[in-house]
Design a protein around this motif. Structure first.
Motif, PDB file in Angstrom:
ATOM      1  N   ARG A  89       0.805  -1.213   0.000  1.00 53.70           N
ATOM      2  CA  ARG A  89       0.000   0.000   0.000  1.00 53.70           C
ATOM      3  C   ARG A  89       0.844   1.271   0.000  1.00 53.70           C
ATOM      4  NH1 ARG A  89      -3.033  -1.988   5.296  1.00 53.70           N
ATOM      5  NH2 ARG A  89      -4.023  -3.864   4.457  1.00 53.70           N
ATOM      6  N   VAL A  91       1.063   4.680   1.890  1.00 54.43           N
ATOM      7  CA  VAL A  91       0.620   5.253   3.163  1.00 54.43           C
ATOM      8  C   VAL A  91       1.563   6.400   3.530  1.00 54.43           C
ATOM      9  CG1 VAL A  91       0.086   4.853   5.602  1.00 54.43           C
ATOM     10  CG2 VAL A  91      -0.244   3.001   3.943  1.00 54.43           C
ATOM     11  N   THR A 109      -0.238  -8.243   7.234  1.00 59.07           N
ATOM     12  CA  THR A 109      -1.224  -7.589   8.085  1.00 59.07           C
ATOM     13  C   THR A 109      -1.321  -8.291   9.434  1.00 59.07           C
ATOM     14  OG1 THR A 109      -3.136  -8.882   7.357  1.00 59.07           O
ATOM     15  CG2 THR A 109      -2.563  -6.913   6.053  1.00 59.07           C
ATOM     16  N   TYR A 142      -9.097  -0.805  15.853  1.00 58.19           N
ATOM     17  CA  TYR A 142      -8.427   0.003  14.833  1.00 58.19           C
ATOM     18  C   TYR A 142      -7.520  -0.872  13.968  1.00 58.19           C
ATOM     19  CZ  TYR A 142      -4.324   2.582  13.169  1.00 58.19           C
ATOM     20  OH  TYR A 142      -3.269   3.040  12.421  1.00 58.19           O
ATOM     21  N   GLY A 145      -9.821  -3.209  11.907  1.00 60.49           N
ATOM     22  CA  GLY A 145     -10.687  -2.487  10.984  1.00 60.49           C
ATOM     23  C   GLY A 145      -9.933  -1.844   9.838  1.00 60.49           C
ATOM     24  N   LYS A 146      -8.733  -1.333  10.108  1.00 57.42           N
ATOM     25  CA  LYS A 146      -7.898  -0.692   9.086  1.00 57.42           C
ATOM     26  C   LYS A 146      -6.963  -1.694   8.399  1.00 57.42           C
ATOM     27  CE  LYS A 146      -8.666   3.874   9.241  1.00 57.42           C
ATOM     28  NZ  LYS A 146      -8.952   4.707   8.038  1.00 57.42           N
ATOM     29  N   ASP A 147      -6.995  -2.944   8.853  1.00 56.36           N
ATOM     30  CA  ASP A 147      -6.129  -3.986   8.299  1.00 56.36           C
ATOM     31  C   ASP A 147      -4.672  -3.535   8.305  1.00 56.36           C
ATOM     32  OD1 ASP A 147      -5.921  -6.584   7.366  1.00 56.36           O
ATOM     33  OD2 ASP A 147      -6.040  -6.002   5.254  1.00 56.36           O
ATOM     34  N   ILE A 148      -4.242  -3.057   9.466  1.00 55.79           N
ATOM     35  CA  ILE A 148      -2.899  -2.483   9.629  1.00 55.79           C
ATOM     36  C   ILE A 148      -1.818  -3.561   9.436  1.00 55.79           C
ATOM     37  CG2 ILE A 148      -1.341  -1.376  11.284  1.00 55.79           C
ATOM     38  CD1 ILE A 148      -3.564   0.452  10.111  1.00 55.79           C
ATOM     39  N   GLU A 172      -1.352   3.614   9.989  1.00 57.28           N
ATOM     40  CA  GLU A 172      -2.009   4.579   9.107  1.00 57.28           C
ATOM     41  C   GLU A 172      -2.967   5.474   9.886  1.00 57.28           C
ATOM     42  OE1 GLU A 172      -4.724   4.600   5.023  1.00 57.28           O
ATOM     43  OE2 GLU A 172      -3.987   2.715   5.866  1.00 57.28           O
ATOM     44  N   GLY A 173      -2.842   6.799   9.664  1.00 55.80           N
ATOM     45  CA  GLY A 173      -3.721   7.750  10.325  1.00 55.80           C
ATOM     46  C   GLY A 173      -3.321   8.094  11.747  1.00 55.80           C
ATOM     47  N   ARG A 174      -2.217   7.554  12.234  1.00 54.01           N
ATOM     48  CA  ARG A 174      -1.714   7.852  13.569  1.00 54.01           C
ATOM     49  C   ARG A 174      -0.312   8.470  13.444  1.00 54.01           C
ATOM     50  NH1 ARG A 174      -5.189   5.216  17.307  1.00 54.01           N
ATOM     51  NH2 ARG A 174      -7.085   4.800  16.089  1.00 54.01           N
TER      52      ARG A 174
END
Length: 211
Positions: A89, A91, A109, A142, A145-148, A172-174
């Motif tokens: 991905r 990111v 993941t 998180y 749900g975000k498949d980190i 991602e997003g943090r």
């Protein structure tokens, strides 16, 4: 205020102990400049924070421990991690200090890992422990749900030691202090946990503000 107190205050404000300029990628691998039509920040231009400098981990002896509220504890070798389904991905990583960079991340993941370990009812948080003594935590909802992912490649080259080889968390997003490097141990828990910077006053949620 004495010199020691001034130094401690500086560390708390900047959110890092050591900032390194990441060297260029391994010359034997070709680093990507674009991915999915997006321009990537070259590795040599990416800033990098660490509390104790670069850690050098031998992939032949490395294992990722997965413990806590799981049905089966795991000790995954580097080769076993590479054999799991691959995530790939674009990111952006944003640091709380105001800088950031765009990159292609390739790895495994956490959902793939948790599919193997199983999760016990009531699990809420995941703690990430690192080779240099660093730690941080994130909410299980998180992560799932975000498949980190945990990345082992950056811009399509093997993750450099300076970036966290063999694994860096791509949160991602943090903010960047949640992007744990040199990850060696994952613990699933039902308890809150404050990591290295969180215990020093940083947000335990660390959601990146919209620019």
């Amino acid at each position: 205020m004495n010199i020691f107190k001034i130094f401690v205050l500086f560390l708390l404000v900047c959110g890092c102990v050591e900032q390194q300029q990441t060297p260029a990628a391994n010359v034997s691998e070709k680093e990507d400049a674009f991915f999915d039509g997006m321009e990537l920040t070259s590795i040599k231009e990416q800033h990098n924070n660490a509390i104790k400098g670069t850690q050098f981990i031998n992939k032949e002896t490395y294992t990722l421990q997965v413990t806590g509220m799981v049905n089966r504890s795991l000790n995954l070798t580097y080769e076993e991690l590479l054999a799991l389904p691959v995530a790939d991905r674009f990111v952006r990583m944003d640091c709380v200090e105001g800088w950031g960079f765009d990159a292609r991340w390739t790895g495994v993941t956490l959902n793939s890992i948790f599919n193997d370990s199983g999760l016990k009812p009531g699990a809420k948080n995941v703690i990430f422990y690192c080779d240099d003594g660093y730690s941080t935590s994130l909410e299980l909802d998180y992560l799932r749900g975000k498949d980190i992912m945990l990345a082992y490649r950056l811009n399509n080259v093997t993750l450099p030691s300076e970036r966290g080889f063999p694994l860096q968390l791509v949160a991602e997003g943090r903010y960047g202090y949640k992007w744990a490097k040199w990850v060696t141990h994952i613990e699933v828990t039902d308890q809150p946990y404050e990591g290295f910077w969180e215990s020093r006053g940083y947000s335990n949620i660390a959601i990146v503000r919209e620019r």
